[in-house]
Motif scaffolding. Structure first.
Motif, PDB file in Angstrom:
ATOM      1  N   ALA A 160       2.068  12.124  -7.310  1.00  0.00           N
ATOM      2  CA  ALA A 160       2.751  12.135  -5.938  1.00  0.00           C
ATOM      3  C   ALA A 160       3.130  11.013  -5.294  1.00  0.00           C
ATOM      4  CB  ALA A 160       1.838  13.146  -5.289  1.00  0.00           C
ATOM      5  N   VAL A 161       3.137   9.863  -5.970  1.00  0.00           N
ATOM      6  CA  VAL A 161       3.643   8.750  -5.400  1.00  0.00           C
ATOM      7  C   VAL A 161       5.189   8.790  -5.424  1.00  0.00           C
ATOM      8  CG1 VAL A 161       3.615   5.994  -5.385  1.00  0.00           C
ATOM      9  CG2 VAL A 161       1.551   7.485  -6.235  1.00  0.00           C
ATOM     10  N   ARG A 162       5.652   8.531  -4.284  1.00  0.00           N
ATOM     11  CA  ARG A 162       7.124   8.323  -3.622  1.00  0.00           C
ATOM     12  C   ARG A 162       7.588   6.967  -3.740  1.00  0.00           C
ATOM     13  NH1 ARG A 162       9.130  13.070   0.486  1.00  0.00           N
ATOM     14  NH2 ARG A 162       8.683  14.640  -0.628  1.00  0.00           N
ATOM     15  N   TYR A 220      14.636   9.462  -2.352  1.00  0.00           N
ATOM     16  CA  TYR A 220      13.516   8.824  -3.055  1.00  0.00           C
ATOM     17  C   TYR A 220      13.284   9.135  -4.213  1.00  0.00           C
ATOM     18  CZ  TYR A 220      11.743  13.651  -2.352  1.00  0.00           C
ATOM     19  OH  TYR A 220      11.612  14.783  -2.417  1.00  0.00           O
ATOM     20  N   TYR A 221      12.284   8.567  -4.906  1.00  0.00           N
ATOM     21  CA  TYR A 221      11.805   8.549  -6.489  1.00  0.00           C
ATOM     22  C   TYR A 221      10.412   9.128  -6.543  1.00  0.00           C
ATOM     23  CZ  TYR A 221      16.581   6.509  -7.455  1.00  0.00           C
ATOM     24  OH  TYR A 221      17.799   6.209  -7.608  1.00  0.00           O
ATOM     25  N   ALA A 260       0.823  -1.166  -0.006  1.00  0.00           N
ATOM     26  CA  ALA A 260       0.027  -0.101   0.034  1.00  0.00           C
ATOM     27  C   ALA A 260       0.801   1.307   0.084  1.00  0.00           C
ATOM     28  CB  ALA A 260      -0.826  -0.290   1.376  1.00  0.00           C
ATOM     29  N   ASP A 261       2.035   1.016   0.688  1.00  0.00           N
ATOM     30  CA  ASP A 261       2.819   2.351   0.618  1.00  0.00           C
ATOM     31  C   ASP A 261       4.392   2.017   0.211  1.00  0.00           C
ATOM     32  OD1 ASP A 261       4.043   4.680   1.273  1.00  0.00           O
ATOM     33  OD2 ASP A 261       3.836   4.506   3.505  1.00  0.00           O
ATOM     34  N   PRO A 262       4.437   2.212  -0.923  1.00  0.00           N
ATOM     35  CA  PRO A 262       5.888   2.185  -1.730  1.00  0.00           C
ATOM     36  C   PRO A 262       6.756   2.792  -1.229  1.00  0.00           C
ATOM     37  CG  PRO A 262       4.545   3.142  -3.296  1.00  0.00           C
ATOM     38  CD  PRO A 262       3.503   2.993  -2.092  1.00  0.00           C
ATOM     39  N   SER A 263       6.597   3.905  -0.439  1.00  0.00           N
ATOM     40  CA  SER A 263       7.792   4.818   0.003  1.00  0.00           C
ATOM     41  C   SER A 263       8.436   4.006   1.098  1.00  0.00           C
ATOM     42  CB  SER A 263       7.079   6.405   0.697  1.00  0.00           C
ATOM     43  OG  SER A 263       6.266   5.821   1.641  1.00  0.00           O
ATOM     44  N   ALA A 297      14.179  11.495  -9.873  1.00  0.00           N
ATOM     45  CA  ALA A 297      14.649  11.481  -8.453  1.00  0.00           C
ATOM     46  C   ALA A 297      14.490  12.496  -7.504  1.00  0.00           C
ATOM     47  CB  ALA A 297      16.269  11.429  -8.896  1.00  0.00           C
ATOM     48  N   GLY A 298      14.350  12.147  -6.264  1.00  0.00           N
ATOM     49  CA  GLY A 298      13.972  13.168  -5.258  1.00  0.00           C
ATOM     50  C   GLY A 298      15.200  13.836  -4.839  1.00  0.00           C
TER      51      GLY A 298
END
Length: 463
Positions: free
Chosen positions: A162-164, A155-156, A113-116, A138-139
């Motif tokens: 807005a998916v990190r 992060y990417y 659910a949360d790829p971050s 790239a972040g």
């Protein structure tokens, strides 16, 4: 006041203006390369030379792939999962796009659910997706010196969302490494965190080679030029009627020549034929191709697919050097990039991560039949010498002999045949038990018996 003396750290000649401001080469500088993403795509799609430069090293790095070293059941499970996830195909695709665009990645899909969040040892891989730097932004830079991602994106972000994505979920590949970004202000915003295309530094060399090829092809149409000299030609052109008659005259002459090879001319007219020389064009073209080959670090024999010229020229040394470079790419670029993914693959396939499970890259060099025969003879002589010295126990030497003969391709399938033979002799094939009389009884064949038999075979072969 004394005279101040100083020295320069380069060659200077005031008389010849060498190394001074009057030297023509003094004002040569390097500017920031300007190659847009559209230029890269157009070159890759529309010209064979840049396409091969991008594709060849990526293909050669993946085509033989790797060989897992573990128990047979473990290898079967790992390779089955690799095949389901298409790891080899995805790696090739990611490397190709990274070399073209400067960066690409394999996204490890887990349906979380949360790829971050980072992946864990218990993470289950569902699918693999290849994303270029145009789709995976790239972040900000990770500036924590204790982080394994220090100096890399923390992060990417998926494009237009807005998916990190946590970096542990990204198998990152780059084309050509760039210097530190804070020291390179010319780097585009969408290139931060990635690299340059491999075409960027050699774009001019490619265009020069393609331009030379195009000009030589155009010259073919001018290989023969007919020249007809007509008296008072320029003076007569002032009369429109004369111009019409001249055109009709030349048309008639060309038609007659096309029919029977004869050219009808007035006694006062002159005719000559000029032919273009092609004697040195091949050398000129190959010089440009060799420059591109050197810039791309791909041998001409591999880039152009032609046999090397010259007496005693085989191209083996060039290809061996090239394969060494490919091996370096595998060990220094692909293997570290796949480390997290490989760890998950092994754990997903086996349920844990045994320390004795590893892999090696398969050799790209293909030995000929005569080379394999020579290797076999050398290996057999070595084993025979070791056996005669009795420095190594027969059991250990026999097992090592089976391994080396199999790995060198001298006796392919020997290891499996030995296992099958051992299984049959040990009664593990599932046959029903058949009682035997004391006179029919034979002691079971042990591993020592098998190893002794192998040693006897090697000794007999040497004799």
């Amino acid at each position: 006041m004394g005279v101040v003396q100083y020295t320069k750290d380069k060659l200077t000649n005031l008389v010849a203006n060498l190394g001074t401001s009057r030297d023509k080469a003094y004002h040569s500088t390097y500017a920031a390369p300007v190659v847009t993403d559209l230029d890269l795509v157009n070159a890759y799609r529309g010209a064979w030379l840049p396409r091969k430069i991008v594709d060849i090293p990526a293909l050669d790095s993946c085509r033989k792939w790797r060989e897992w070293q573990a128990d047979k059941d473990q290898i079967a499970k790992i390779e089955a999962l690799e095949k389901r996830l298409k790891v080899k195909k995805k790696t090739l695709e990611a490397m190709t796009k990274a070399r073209l665009y400067g960066g690409a990645a394999i996204y490890i899909g887990t349906n979380d659910a949360d790829p971050s969040k980072p992946v864990t040892d218990n993470t289950k891989i569902k699918h693999l997706t290849v994303l270029t730097r145009l789709r995976l932004t790239a972040g900000e830079m990770d500036i924590n010196p204790d982080s394994p991602y220090y100096g890399l994106p923390a992060y990417y972000t998926l494009a237009n969302t807005a998916v990190r994505v946590h970096p542990s979920r990204v198998v990152r590949f780059i084309g050509a490494p760039m210097p530190d970004d804070e020291d390179t202000p010319s780097i585009a915003a969408n290139q931060w965190g990635w690299g340059d295309s491999v075409l960027t530094a050699i774009f001019d060399a490619i265009r020069q080679a393609d331009g030379t090829t195009a000009n030589i092809a155009s010259l073919v149409f001018e290989a023969k030029v007919d020249v007809i000299k007509i008296p008072d030609f320029m003076a007569g052109l002032t009369d429109p009627a004369y111009e019409r008659l001249v055109l009709e005259r030349l048309t008639l002459a060309a038609t007659a020549k096309g029919i029977n090879g004869a050219l009808l001319l007035d006694k006062e007219e002159e005719y000559e034929q000029k032919n273009a020389s092609f004697s040195n064009l091949n050398d000129i073209l190959m010089s440009f191709m060799q420059l591109v080959s050197g810039a791309a670090d791909i041998p001409v024999t591999r880039l152009l697919g032609q046999s090397p010229g010259g007496l005693q020229a085989s191209g083996d040394s060039d290809m061996r050097n090239y394969y060494d470079r490919v091996s370096a790419i595998q060990e220094l670029e692909i293997q570290p990039a796949l480390e997290t993914l490989d760890n998950l693959i092994v754990r997903n396939a086996l349920g844990n991560r045994p320390d004795d499970v590893w892999y090696r890259w398969a050799s790209l060099w293909q030995s000929t039949d005569s080379e394999r025969a020579e290797i076999g003879k050398t290996v057999a002589d070595t084993i025979k010498t070791l056996a005669d010295t009795k420095l190594i126990p027969d059991d250990a030497l026999s097992e090592a002999a089976v391994n080396v003969l199999t790995e060198r391709g001298v006796l392919p399938g020997l290891e499996q045949a030995m296992d099958d033979y051992s299984t049959e002799e040990d009664g593990e094939d599932g046959d029903d038990f058949v009682p035997v009389t004391p006179t029919d009884y034979k002691p079971p064949v042990t591993d020592n018996d098998i190893r002794a038999k192998v040693m006897d075979m090697l000794n007999d072969g040497d004799e």
